[in-house]
Write an enzyme that holds these catalytic residues in place. Structure first.
Site, mmCIF file in Angstrom:
data_model
loop_
_atom_site.group_PDB
_atom_site.id
_atom_site.type_symbol
_atom_site.label_atom_id
_atom_site.label_comp_id
_atom_site.label_asym_id
_atom_site.label_seq_id
_atom_site.Cartn_x
_atom_site.Cartn_y
_atom_site.Cartn_z
ATOM 1 N N CYS A 2 -4.515 -6.706 2.148
ATOM 2 C CA CYS A 2 -4.536 -6.955 3.589
ATOM 3 C C CYS A 2 -3.654 -8.158 3.944
ATOM 4 O O CYS A 2 -3.370 -9.003 3.107
ATOM 5 C CB CYS A 2 -5.944 -7.271 4.050
ATOM 6 S SG CYS A 2 -7.132 -6.052 3.568
ATOM 7 N N ARG A 29 3.027 -5.638 2.071
ATOM 8 C CA ARG A 29 1.790 -5.721 1.274
ATOM 9 C C ARG A 29 0.988 -4.437 1.341
ATOM 10 O O ARG A 29 0.000 -4.287 0.615
ATOM 11 C CB ARG A 29 0.921 -6.879 1.782
ATOM 12 C CG ARG A 29 1.547 -8.237 1.543
ATOM 13 C CD ARG A 29 0.897 -9.284 2.423
ATOM 14 N NE ARG A 29 -0.444 -9.621 2.005
ATOM 15 C CZ ARG A 29 -0.741 -10.598 1.174
ATOM 16 N NH1 ARG A 29 0.220 -11.324 0.657
ATOM 17 N NH2 ARG A 29 -1.980 -10.842 0.846
ATOM 18 N N TRP A 64 -6.008 -2.846 4.151
ATOM 19 C CA TRP A 64 -5.875 -1.868 3.063
ATOM 20 C C TRP A 64 -7.311 -1.537 2.674
ATOM 21 O O TRP A 64 -8.032 -2.378 2.153
ATOM 22 C CB TRP A 64 -5.105 -2.488 1.895
ATOM 23 C CG TRP A 64 -5.002 -1.611 0.676
ATOM 24 C CD1 TRP A 64 -5.934 -1.447 -0.294
ATOM 25 C CD2 TRP A 64 -3.894 -0.798 0.306
ATOM 26 N NE1 TRP A 64 -5.477 -0.576 -1.251
ATOM 27 C CE2 TRP A 64 -4.229 -0.161 -0.913
ATOM 28 C CE3 TRP A 64 -2.640 -0.530 0.875
ATOM 29 C CZ2 TRP A 64 -3.356 0.716 -1.565
ATOM 30 C CZ3 TRP A 64 -1.787 0.333 0.221
ATOM 31 C CH2 TRP A 64 -2.139 0.952 -0.982
ATOM 32 N N ASN A 90 -9.527 -11.191 4.663
ATOM 33 C CA ASN A 90 -8.962 -10.594 3.441
ATOM 34 C C ASN A 90 -9.892 -10.904 2.296
ATOM 35 O O ASN A 90 -10.428 -12.012 2.241
ATOM 36 C CB ASN A 90 -7.639 -11.281 3.056
ATOM 37 C CG ASN A 90 -6.491 -10.831 3.901
ATOM 38 O OD1 ASN A 90 -6.643 -9.985 4.755
ATOM 39 N ND2 ASN A 90 -5.344 -11.422 3.642
ATOM 40 N N GLY A 91 -10.022 -9.971 1.346
ATOM 41 C CA GLY A 91 -10.853 -10.230 0.177
ATOM 42 C C GLY A 91 -12.063 -9.318 0.188
ATOM 43 O O GLY A 91 -12.100 -8.327 0.916
ATOM 44 N N GLU A 111 1.946 4.228 -23.098
ATOM 45 C CA GLU A 111 2.258 3.542 -21.852
ATOM 46 C C GLU A 111 3.366 2.495 -22.079
ATOM 47 O O GLU A 111 4.272 2.354 -21.252
ATOM 48 C CB GLU A 111 0.979 2.904 -21.279
ATOM 49 C CG GLU A 111 1.156 2.089 -20.019
ATOM 50 C CD GLU A 111 1.745 2.833 -18.823
ATOM 51 O OE1 GLU A 111 1.878 4.069 -18.877
ATOM 52 O OE2 GLU A 111 2.116 2.167 -17.847
ATOM 53 N N LYS A 158 6.925 2.560 -20.184
ATOM 54 C CA LYS A 158 7.469 1.426 -19.418
ATOM 55 C C LYS A 158 8.901 1.140 -19.884
ATOM 56 O O LYS A 158 9.782 0.913 -19.070
ATOM 57 C CB LYS A 158 6.620 0.148 -19.609
ATOM 58 C CG LYS A 158 5.276 0.083 -18.913
ATOM 59 C CD LYS A 158 5.286 0.010 -17.420
ATOM 60 C CE LYS A 158 5.358 1.317 -16.748
ATOM 61 N NZ LYS A 158 4.384 2.191 -16.441
ATOM 62 N N GLU A 173 11.308 3.911 -18.714
ATOM 63 C CA GLU A 173 11.524 3.874 -17.262
ATOM 64 C C GLU A 173 12.492 2.770 -16.865
ATOM 65 O O GLU A 173 13.331 2.959 -15.997
ATOM 66 C CB GLU A 173 10.186 3.625 -16.528
ATOM 67 C CG GLU A 173 9.231 4.795 -16.549
ATOM 68 C CD GLU A 173 7.892 4.466 -15.868
ATOM 69 O OE1 GLU A 173 7.423 5.293 -15.089
ATOM 70 O OE2 GLU A 173 7.322 3.388 -16.125
ATOM 71 N N HIS A 184 3.729 11.921 -40.699
ATOM 72 C CA HIS A 184 3.864 13.378 -40.614
ATOM 73 C C HIS A 184 5.143 13.793 -39.895
ATOM 74 O O HIS A 184 5.175 14.828 -39.239
ATOM 75 C CB HIS A 184 2.643 13.972 -39.906
ATOM 76 C CG HIS A 184 1.363 13.724 -40.645
ATOM 77 N ND1 HIS A 184 1.104 14.262 -41.886
ATOM 78 C CD2 HIS A 184 0.291 12.946 -40.346
ATOM 79 C CE1 HIS A 184 -0.079 13.849 -42.311
ATOM 80 N NE2 HIS A 184 -0.592 13.034 -41.396
ATOM 81 N N LYS A 232 8.377 6.620 -6.733
ATOM 82 C CA LYS A 232 7.035 6.044 -6.873
ATOM 83 C C LYS A 232 5.962 7.119 -6.732
ATOM 84 O O LYS A 232 4.946 7.094 -7.409
ATOM 85 C CB LYS A 232 6.852 4.960 -5.793
ATOM 86 C CG LYS A 232 5.533 4.227 -5.851
ATOM 87 C CD LYS A 232 5.531 3.202 -6.952
ATOM 88 C CE LYS A 232 4.169 2.633 -7.248
ATOM 89 N NZ LYS A 232 4.008 2.202 -8.622
HETATM 90 C C1 G6P Z 1 5.506 9.040 -10.730
HETATM 91 C C2 G6P Z 1 5.603 7.531 -10.872
HETATM 92 C C3 G6P Z 1 4.726 7.052 -12.022
HETATM 93 C C4 G6P Z 1 3.306 7.535 -11.822
HETATM 94 C C5 G6P Z 1 3.237 9.050 -11.655
HETATM 95 C C6 G6P Z 1 1.856 9.492 -11.231
HETATM 96 O O1 G6P Z 1 6.117 9.649 -11.815
HETATM 97 O O2 G6P Z 1 6.954 7.146 -11.090
HETATM 98 O O3 G6P Z 1 4.740 5.636 -12.087
HETATM 99 O O4 G6P Z 1 2.534 7.138 -12.914
HETATM 100 O O5 G6P Z 1 4.131 9.462 -10.628
HETATM 101 O O6 G6P Z 1 1.589 8.972 -9.978
HETATM 102 P P1 G6P Z 1 0.136 8.779 -9.365
HETATM 103 O O7 G6P Z 1 0.406 8.210 -8.005
HETATM 104 O O8 G6P Z 1 -0.469 10.138 -9.283
HETATM 105 O O9 G6P Z 1 -0.613 7.887 -10.252
#
Ligand code: G6P
Length: 597
Positions: A2, A27, A75, A99-100, A473, A477, A480, A496, A592
């Site tokens: 927020c 934000r 938010w 906020n909070g 993960e 990262k 990406e 294997h 995103k």
């Molecule tokens: C896209 C984004 C990823 C995300 C994935 C799933 O590929 O680039 O960063 O993890 O979608 O998105 P979601 O909003 O469903 O977590």
């Protein structure tokens, strides 16, 4: 999260507030509102959605001349993003923005309801204004404000105006930012620098446990109940820099924010020794025999990580699937099974479709999601919000962290309903925000190390158990952000096949927690070292055979090790990518939120 703005002065207050809120749009928010106190009258406006909607609502309103104004972008975390739940929240003659999260809002609400006070919204914030008016019946407005603030638990940055004291703005701050700026004739409030740049040059960043009031000629700030001197500091002048809270990238800011958002995930959800999820209403899930979890990308890795916890703690058989695979599989969804979807955005097409299929097949569905009112939240039977706030970096970091914590809590929640003792888990949970703090020493070390990992013919991130999805993960990262080839692999599976790739130009990032299969992982790493792989080990235990080593802290629970290592792989991917000159916040070819199949 927020945004808050406030103003005392003679300019058109509506415009000042709308301009300030505009600067805080980055934000993220799903509704907005403002209120103006002038000539002992309060006018207020609220709207769901974008600020344009709020501006349209108050188009005919004007408020020149000396007065007071507050504004807010919300938010949603407690209650849907509706107009009623939008701030400001109103009493009979006062209104408040916040906020909070007020952790003890339920107790306060119950107490006031017993006194015959009724509440309009579903928010935690409304208790502030109601409690204020409850005390203000019998005492001076500032005393009433002080008294109510002393009862609040949790995080708050709040501004309150009241017809009872129409010459002041009351404010309080704890564990959420609040800044006060001053000109000769004006006072400004904001939750972030960006809203103040161009308006004032000098500001006070309030410390935690602060409260006070501002009027035309006065600014009184109490810190821990002691009146402090108003010492101003210079406000930065670069807005883009300010929006990133001084970090180079949104992703970097979001990595550093993780400790805070993880606290928010916990807030109000641990009562005594018990996990509670208001979102599940009275559903206690103790009869759930099977769990199916579906997600994409990083959210899929959160799903996979949680499957270990659901198996181990909740003793529920758990299967995890990539949503795009589940869609055409004609998957079996059993009676008495729970179908969980995980999504940061709540709009990912594949995940949404998987949810529709599960619903059609009659499954009970739960969404773990960061965006209230998103398509996925609207469709699922139950939704648990992850409270990460908006995530701007395309590569997900804090959303992942909050998903993991929420899922771990859900696993504990089910286990508790089945009567298992979860005290050890709860102790570890409470410790997570501390574990997720990023130290300068760690960041510097990773920065230095990263220069050695800019080439090579590939990366393997390896780990076992819950550290295997974390390895996935970490590799994601790196892919990406750096565009280098990276894979996540179960450490025990390298022999294997992938070990055939091992040579000095194969970089292995080994996750070696002490409290989860340490010896087993160590043997797997030794196998790679024997084939001359270059290995970066991440562990609390020194490992003399490794080429590079990042020492983590001794922890009491393997999930604490998980969160610590999570930060390391995030920072490593970011630092490598910065060195390669890539766009950290907007990597090539990625979006995103992927709303197409
Ligand atoms: C896209 C984004 C990823 C995300 C994935 C799933 O590929 O680039 O960063 O993890 O979608 O998105 P979601 O909003 O469903 O977590």
């Amino acid at each position: 999260m927020c945004g808050i703005v406030g103003y005392i002065g003679s300019r058109e207050k509506k415009n000042i507030i709308l301009e300030g809120l505009k600067e805080l749009e980055y934000r993220g928010y799903d509704s907005a509102g403002l209120a103006v106190l002038k000539d002992k009258e309060i006018d207020f406006f609220k709207a769901v959605g974008k600020l344009e909607n709020l501006a349209n609502k108050c188009e005919a309103f004007s408020s020149e001349g000396f007065g007071f104004a507050i504004g807010h972008t919300r938010w949603a975390t407690h209650g849907k993003p509706t107009e009623i739940n939008a701030h400001p929240h109103l009493g009979e003659y006062s209104c408040v923005i916040h906020n909070g999260i007020i952790e003890n809002y339920k107790e306060i609400k119950e107490k006031l309801e017993k006194e015959g006070i009724s509440f309009l919204s579903q928010t935690d914030t409304e208790v502030i204004v109601q409690l204020f008016e409850y005390y203000a019946k019998d005492m001076d407005a500032f005393d009433a404000f002080k008294k109510l603030v002393s009862e609040l638990k949790g995080a708050f940055a709040t501004l309150l105006i009241s017809k009872k004291e129409p010459t002041k703005v009351f404010f309080a701050k704890n564990a959420a930012p609040l800044i006060i700026g001053k000109n000769a004739d004006e006072t400004f409030f904001a939750s972030a620098d960006a809203a103040l740049i161009g308006k004032v040059n000098d500001v006070i960043y309030l410390e935690d446990v602060s409260y006070g009031y501002a009027s035309k000629n006065e600014l009184l700030i109490y810190e821990n109940d002691i009146l402090r001197a108003n010492t101003f500091v210079k406000l930065p002048s670069d807005k883009a820099y300010a929006q990133k809270d001084g970090f180079r990238f949104f992703m970097e800011k979001e990595i550093y924010e993780q400790s805070n958002v993880l606290s928010e995930v916990l807030m109000g959800r641990i009562e005594g020794e018990e996990i509670i999820f208001d979102e599940l209403k009275n559903e206690n899930l103790k009869d759930v025999e099977e769990l199916s979890i579906c997600a994409c990308g990083t959210s899929y890795h959160a799903a996979l990580s949680s499957s270990y916890l659901f198996n181990r703690l909740s003793k529920v058989k758990t299967s995890v699937e990539i949503a795009s695979e589940f869609r055409y599989k004609d998957g079996i969804v059993k009676e008495n099974s729970l179908f969980v979807v995980i999504s940061q955005s709540g709009e990912t097409a594949d995940t949404l479709e998987a949810l529709k299929i599960a619903k059609q097949k009659g499954a009970k569905t739960v969404a773990i999601c960061n965006v209230d009112n998103s398509s996925i939240v609207r469709l699922a039977d139950y939704s648990i919000l992850t409270r990460a706030g908006i995530e701007k970096g395309v590569a997900s970091t804090k959303a992942f962290a909050t998903q993991i914590l929420t899922l771990w809590m859900l696993a504990i929640f089910i286990a508790q309903k089945k009567g298992f003792d979860m005290n050890k888990e709860l102790k570890a949970l409470r410790h997570i925000p501390k574990v997720a703090l990023v130290t300068q020493k760690l960041h510097d070390k990773i920065h230095r190390l990263s220069k050695r990992y800019l080439d090579g013919h590939g990366f393997f991130f390896i780990g076992r158990d819950v550290f295997y999805p974390l390895a996935l993960e970490g590799a994601l990262k790196l892919k990406e952000l750096s565009y280098l080839h990276a894979e996540g692999y179960p450490a025990g599976e390298m022999k294997h096949g992938p070990i055939a790739l091992a040579d000095s130009k194969l970089y292995t990032i080994a996750l070696m927690p002490e409290l989860c299969l340490y010896d087993k992982t160590k043997s797997n790493v030794e196998e790679l070292i024997a084939r001359d792989s270059t290995v970066l080990c991440i562990s609390p235990n020194e490992f003399e055979l490794s080429d590079d080593f990042i020492k983590t802290n001794k922890q009491e629970h393997f999930m604490c090790e998980f969160f610590e290592m999570m930060i390391i792989v995030q920072l490593l991917a970011m630092e490598i990518s910065i060195r390669l000159g890539n766009d950290v916040d907007m990597p090539r070819n990625l979006a995103k939120s992927v709303t197409v199949e």
